[in-house]
Design a protein around this motif. Structure first.
Motif, PDB file in Angstrom:
ATOM      1  N   GLU A  74      13.562 -28.668  26.310  1.00 37.81           N
ATOM      2  CA  GLU A  74      12.453 -27.726  26.188  1.00 37.81           C
ATOM      3  C   GLU A  74      12.527 -26.886  24.920  1.00 37.81           C
ATOM      4  O   GLU A  74      11.594 -26.854  24.133  1.00 37.81           O
ATOM      5  N   GLN A  75      13.620 -26.180  24.729  1.00 36.87           N
ATOM      6  CA  GLN A  75      13.769 -25.365  23.530  1.00 36.87           C
ATOM      7  C   GLN A  75      15.232 -25.263  23.157  1.00 36.87           C
ATOM      8  O   GLN A  75      16.106 -25.513  23.972  1.00 36.87           O
ATOM      9  N   MET A  76      15.465 -24.938  21.899  1.00 34.99           N
ATOM     10  CA  MET A  76      16.831 -24.711  21.453  1.00 34.99           C
ATOM     11  C   MET A  76      16.827 -23.630  20.390  1.00 34.99           C
ATOM     12  O   MET A  76      15.790 -23.309  19.806  1.00 34.99           O
ATOM     13  N   THR A  77      18.005 -23.056  20.185  1.00 37.06           N
ATOM     14  CA  THR A  77      18.179 -22.029  19.171  1.00 37.06           C
ATOM     15  C   THR A  77      19.200 -22.529  18.171  1.00 37.06           C
ATOM     16  O   THR A  77      20.283 -22.972  18.557  1.00 37.06           O
ATOM     17  N   ILE A  78      18.821 -22.486  16.894  1.00 36.88           N
ATOM     18  CA  ILE A  78      19.763 -22.839  15.838  1.00 36.88           C
ATOM     19  C   ILE A  78      20.219 -21.567  15.143  1.00 36.88           C
ATOM     20  O   ILE A  78      19.518 -20.555  15.167  1.00 36.88           O
ATOM     21  N   VAL A  79      21.403 -21.642  14.550  1.00 36.24           N
ATOM     22  CA  VAL A  79      21.936 -20.525  13.792  1.00 36.24           C
ATOM     23  C   VAL A  79      22.041 -20.967  12.337  1.00 36.24           C
ATOM     24  O   VAL A  79      22.687 -21.967  12.036  1.00 36.24           O
ATOM     25  N   VAL A  80      21.368 -20.233  11.462  1.00 35.90           N
ATOM     26  CA  VAL A  80      21.453 -20.512  10.032  1.00 35.90           C
ATOM     27  C   VAL A  80      22.362 -19.439   9.453  1.00 35.90           C
ATOM     28  O   VAL A  80      21.984 -18.272   9.364  1.00 35.90           O
ATOM     29  N   GLN A  81      23.602 -19.847   9.126  1.00 36.24           N
ATOM     30  CA  GLN A  81      24.562 -18.857   8.650  1.00 36.24           C
ATOM     31  C   GLN A  81      25.401 -19.429   7.517  1.00 36.24           C
ATOM     32  O   GLN A  81      25.008 -19.350   6.366  1.00 36.24           O
ATOM     33  N   HIS A  82      26.552 -20.025   7.827  1.00 46.49           N
ATOM     34  CA  HIS A  82      27.462 -20.456   6.778  1.00 46.49           C
ATOM     35  C   HIS A  82      27.239 -21.898   6.349  1.00 46.49           C
ATOM     36  O   HIS A  82      27.170 -22.193   5.164  1.00 46.49           O
ATOM     37  N   GLN A  83      27.162 -22.803   7.286  1.00 47.47           N
ATOM     38  CA  GLN A  83      27.063 -24.217   6.942  1.00 47.47           C
ATOM     39  C   GLN A  83      25.698 -24.775   7.278  1.00 47.47           C
ATOM     40  O   GLN A  83      25.362 -24.972   8.442  1.00 47.47           O
ATOM     41  N   PHE A  84      24.932 -24.996   6.245  1.00 43.83           N
ATOM     42  CA  PHE A  84      23.661 -25.682   6.366  1.00 43.83           C
ATOM     43  C   PHE A  84      23.407 -26.342   5.031  1.00 43.83           C
ATOM     44  O   PHE A  84      24.013 -25.990   4.026  1.00 43.83           O
ATOM     45  N   TRP A  85      22.540 -27.341   5.008  1.00 44.77           N
ATOM     46  CA  TRP A  85      22.273 -28.039   3.752  1.00 44.77           C
ATOM     47  C   TRP A  85      20.855 -28.578   3.771  1.00 44.77           C
ATOM     48  O   TRP A  85      20.206 -28.632   4.809  1.00 44.77           O
ATOM     49  N   ASP A  86      20.386 -28.968   2.605  1.00 44.47           N
ATOM     50  CA  ASP A  86      19.071 -29.589   2.430  1.00 44.47           C
ATOM     51  C   ASP A  86      17.948 -28.786   3.073  1.00 44.47           C
ATOM     52  O   ASP A  86      17.052 -29.360   3.688  1.00 44.47           O
ATOM     53  N   LEU A  87      17.989 -27.462   2.922  1.00 39.55           N
ATOM     54  CA  LEU A  87      16.901 -26.632   3.450  1.00 39.55           C
ATOM     55  C   LEU A  87      15.678 -26.814   2.551  1.00 39.55           C
ATOM     56  O   LEU A  87      15.736 -26.555   1.358  1.00 39.55           O
ATOM     57  N   LYS A  88      14.598 -27.300   3.155  1.00 39.50           N
ATOM     58  CA  LYS A  88      13.334 -27.477   2.432  1.00 39.50           C
ATOM     59  C   LYS A  88      12.245 -26.782   3.230  1.00 39.50           C
ATOM     60  O   LYS A  88      12.128 -26.984   4.443  1.00 39.50           O
ATOM     61  N   VAL A  89      11.449 -25.969   2.553  1.00 39.32           N
ATOM     62  CA  VAL A  89      10.406 -25.198   3.218  1.00 39.32           C
ATOM     63  C   VAL A  89       9.048 -25.631   2.673  1.00 39.32           C
ATOM     64  O   VAL A  89       8.866 -25.732   1.466  1.00 39.32           O
ATOM     65  N   THR A  90       8.119 -25.926   3.587  1.00 39.01           N
ATOM     66  CA  THR A  90       6.754 -26.270   3.204  1.00 39.01           C
ATOM     67  C   THR A  90       5.806 -25.214   3.757  1.00 39.01           C
ATOM     68  O   THR A  90       6.243 -24.248   4.395  1.00 39.01           O
ATOM     69  N   GLU A  91       4.531 -25.414   3.559  1.00 40.41           N
ATOM     70  CA  GLU A  91       3.532 -24.489   4.072  1.00 40.41           C
ATOM     71  C   GLU A  91       3.533 -24.475   5.601  1.00 40.41           C
ATOM     72  O   GLU A  91       3.270 -23.449   6.218  1.00 40.41           O
ATOM     73  N   THR A  92       3.852 -25.601   6.217  1.00 39.67           N
ATOM     74  CA  THR A  92       3.717 -25.720   7.671  1.00 39.67           C
ATOM     75  C   THR A  92       5.038 -25.692   8.435  1.00 39.67           C
ATOM     76  O   THR A  92       5.026 -25.585   9.663  1.00 39.67           O
ATOM     77  N   GLY A  93       6.179 -25.810   7.753  1.00 40.87           N
ATOM     78  CA  GLY A  93       7.447 -25.827   8.474  1.00 40.87           C
ATOM     79  C   GLY A  93       8.629 -25.948   7.538  1.00 40.87           C
ATOM     80  O   GLY A  93       8.508 -25.753   6.328  1.00 40.87           O
TER      81      GLY A  93
END
Length: 184
Positions: A74-93
């Motif tokens: 149904e739903q989940m929560t992610i944590v964006v803190q120390h380890q993340f990669w390939d963050l791409k932001v568009t107009e819709t998501g």
């Protein structure tokens, strides 16, 4: 702006009705978009900022592995803190790479699928009532944006659930955002 931001009502000779609830949700999702775009541009989070982002896993446009979908139907929560990669932001998501139990995963999350955004470093929270398909009672859109007060007992809970590094040195942990919500 979406087509449904203004609705015509035949009873009033074509008079437009402004959907402030939808306009406000779009504006607040714009805050999330700007924050994530800045992080994507710089490649890191400034200061102690980190984000808990709760989203509906079954919402249109959400892409995640079958394993995560099965674990969080149904739903989940992610944590964006120390380890993340390939963050791409568009107009819709946005799309992001995160590690779950040492398994790298790529997630694609439309802004319309987000139910909550929380930055505990400054006690800032946005909540969205997102209709969950068959959820009848979620017809009206409500938005809550408020800083959490220092006396909020959820802040005491935070220390036990805060993913200080998460599994094996900094992977993302999934926690319930409910423990951070302001108690009414």
């Amino acid at each position: 702006m979406q087509d449904n931001d203004f609705e015509e009502n035949g009873d009033h000779m074509g008079q437009d009705h402004i959907r402030y609830d939808i306009l406000a949700q779009d504006a607040l999702r714009g805050v999330i978009r700007k924050v994530l775009a800045e992080v994507a541009a710089t490649g890191h989070l400034p200061g102690d900022h980190h984000f808990f982002i709760t989203f509906l896993t079954g919402a249109p446009g959400v892409r995640l592995s079958q394993h995560l979908k099965a674990k969080y139907p149904e739903q989940m929560t992610i944590v964006v803190q120390h380890q993340f990669w390939d963050l791409k932001v568009t107009e819709t998501g946005f799309e992001i790479g995160l590690s779950f139990s040492d398994t790298p995963e790529k997630l694609v999350i439309p802004f319309n699928a987000i139910r909550g955004f929380y930055d505990p470093s400054v006690n800032f929270e946005l909540e969205f009532d997102v209709p969950a398909g068959e959820d009848e009672e979620a017809e009206s859109a409500e938005i809550t944006a408020y800083p959490l007060s220092e006396d909020d007992d959820a802040l005491e809970d935070k220390s036990s659930e805060k993913p200080e590094g998460g599994p094996k040195g900094g992977g993302a942990s999934v926690v319930s955002l409910d423990s951070f919500r302001k108690k009414n």
